[in-house]
Design a protein around this motif. Structure first.
Motif, PDB file in Angstrom:
ATOM      1  N   ASP A  80       0.835  -1.199   0.000  1.00 10.60           N
ATOM      2  CA  ASP A  80       0.000   0.000   0.000  1.00 10.60           C
ATOM      3  C   ASP A  80       0.874   1.254   0.000  1.00 10.60           C
ATOM      4  N   ASP A 107      -2.064   5.878   1.720  1.00 10.21           N
ATOM      5  CA  ASP A 107      -3.115   4.955   2.130  1.00 10.21           C
ATOM      6  C   ASP A 107      -2.845   4.409   3.531  1.00 10.21           C
ATOM      7  N   VAL A 131      -3.750   7.266   5.998  1.00 12.43           N
ATOM      8  CA  VAL A 131      -5.204   7.432   6.103  1.00 12.43           C
ATOM      9  C   VAL A 131      -5.823   6.287   6.894  1.00 12.43           C
ATOM     10  N   ARG A 132      -5.349   5.086   6.633  1.00 11.96           N
ATOM     11  CA  ARG A 132      -5.848   3.904   7.347  1.00 11.96           C
ATOM     12  C   ARG A 132      -5.621   4.037   8.850  1.00 11.96           C
ATOM     13  N   PRO A 171     -13.907  -0.881   2.197  1.00 14.04           N
ATOM     14  CA  PRO A 171     -13.342   0.345   2.786  1.00 14.04           C
ATOM     15  C   PRO A 171     -14.472   1.362   2.997  1.00 14.04           C
ATOM     16  N   LYS A 172     -14.204   2.638   2.767  1.00 14.14           N
ATOM     17  CA  LYS A 172     -15.224   3.679   2.927  1.00 14.14           C
ATOM     18  C   LYS A 172     -16.439   3.373   2.041  1.00 14.14           C
ATOM     19  N   SER A 178      -4.673  -0.009  -2.333  1.00 13.63           N
ATOM     20  CA  SER A 178      -5.268   1.318  -2.530  1.00 13.63           C
ATOM     21  C   SER A 178      -6.786   1.250  -2.689  1.00 13.63           C
ATOM     22  N   ARG A 227     -10.000   2.344  -1.671  1.00 10.89           N
ATOM     23  CA  ARG A 227     -10.420   3.491  -0.854  1.00 10.89           C
ATOM     24  C   ARG A 227     -11.921   3.623  -0.675  1.00 10.89           C
ATOM     25  N   SER A 228     -12.721   3.027  -1.547  1.00  9.27           N
ATOM     26  CA  SER A 228     -14.162   3.173  -1.405  1.00  9.27           C
ATOM     27  C   SER A 228     -14.893   2.053  -2.135  1.00  9.27           C
ATOM     28  N   ALA A 249     -13.140  -3.701  -2.988  1.00  8.62           N
ATOM     29  CA  ALA A 249     -12.945  -2.263  -3.204  1.00  8.62           C
ATOM     30  C   ALA A 249     -12.863  -2.005  -4.708  1.00  8.62           C
TER      31      ALA A 249
END
Length: 211
Positions: A117, A121, A124-125, A159-160, A180, A182-183, A210
């Motif tokens: 990663d 990332d 943020v994690r 993830p998000k 990576s 993320r959403s 993701a």
């Protein structure tokens, strides 16, 4: 298939019910408050709506089902033990009725971080892990309860979450987490859960999902 969906009034749960009905499955919805189930999901194809607090009704809702899917989870940062406690209730009902296949929603930070990663990332994690510490601790305990159970469980770890449209185009990593990642739209989380029901490699595994 005959499916039972827990947490059917939640954002992911509603998507699971909607997509399952659209695919022609017979669905039983188990919710904390049946009145919160959207009217659009109360059609003739919906087999039954069962309150989560009724132990005998919950056992009846899982009896003879091909699979059970759960969107149960905390509604805020102060999770306490809500996800663990409610999931254990599901596990007890399934084990009492001899039902094995279970798919639940967890979260990406509960799974292993990708070794490659990027730094951003990873940072943020870590920040999100601090902010949502209680939620992830609750999910970690929930996954421990799954691992100790007799069920053929799968923990889907997005993830998000977003309210984007269903795409069906996302990455999955059995036993890991997409790099990576993320959403993911809630609609695609539901899609992944339904798609993994018949996936042998996902049994007794966490699955990272993701875009």
């Amino acid at each position: 298939m005959r499916l039972t969906v827990f947490g059917a009034t939640g954002a992911v749960g509603q998507e699971v019910v909607r997509q399952a009905l659209g695919a022609g499955h017979e669905v039983t919805a188990v919710v904390r408050d049946p009145a919160r189930l959207p009217e659009g999901l109360r059609g003739v194809a919906l087999h039954a709506v069962v309150p989560l607090g009724d132990e005998s009704a919950v056992r009846g809702a899982v009896a003879g089902r091909d699979a059970v899917l759960s969107g149960l989870g905390a509604r805020g940062r102060k999770a306490g033990d809500v996800t663990e406690r409610l999931t254990v209730r599901v596990l007890e009902a399934m084990e009492a009725e001899g039902v094995r296949r279970l798919l639940v929603v967890s979260a990406a930070p509960v799974g292993p971080a990708p070794a490659d990663d990027p730094l951003l990332d990873r940072v943020v994690r870590k920040v999100i892990g601090v902010v949502l510490k209680e939620v992830y601790a609750d999910l970690t305990r929930m996954e421990a309860a799954l691992a100790a159970s007799a069920t053929d469980w799968t923990s889907v770890r997005p993830p998000k979450l977003t309210n984007g449209p269903l795409t069906g185009a996302y990455r999955t990593v059995v036993g890991g987490t997409p790099r990576s990642g993320r959403s993911l739209a809630r609609a695609d989380v539901a899609h992944a859960m339904l798609a993994l029901i018949d996936e042998p490699a996902a049994v007794k595994q966490g699955v990272g999902v993701a875009y």
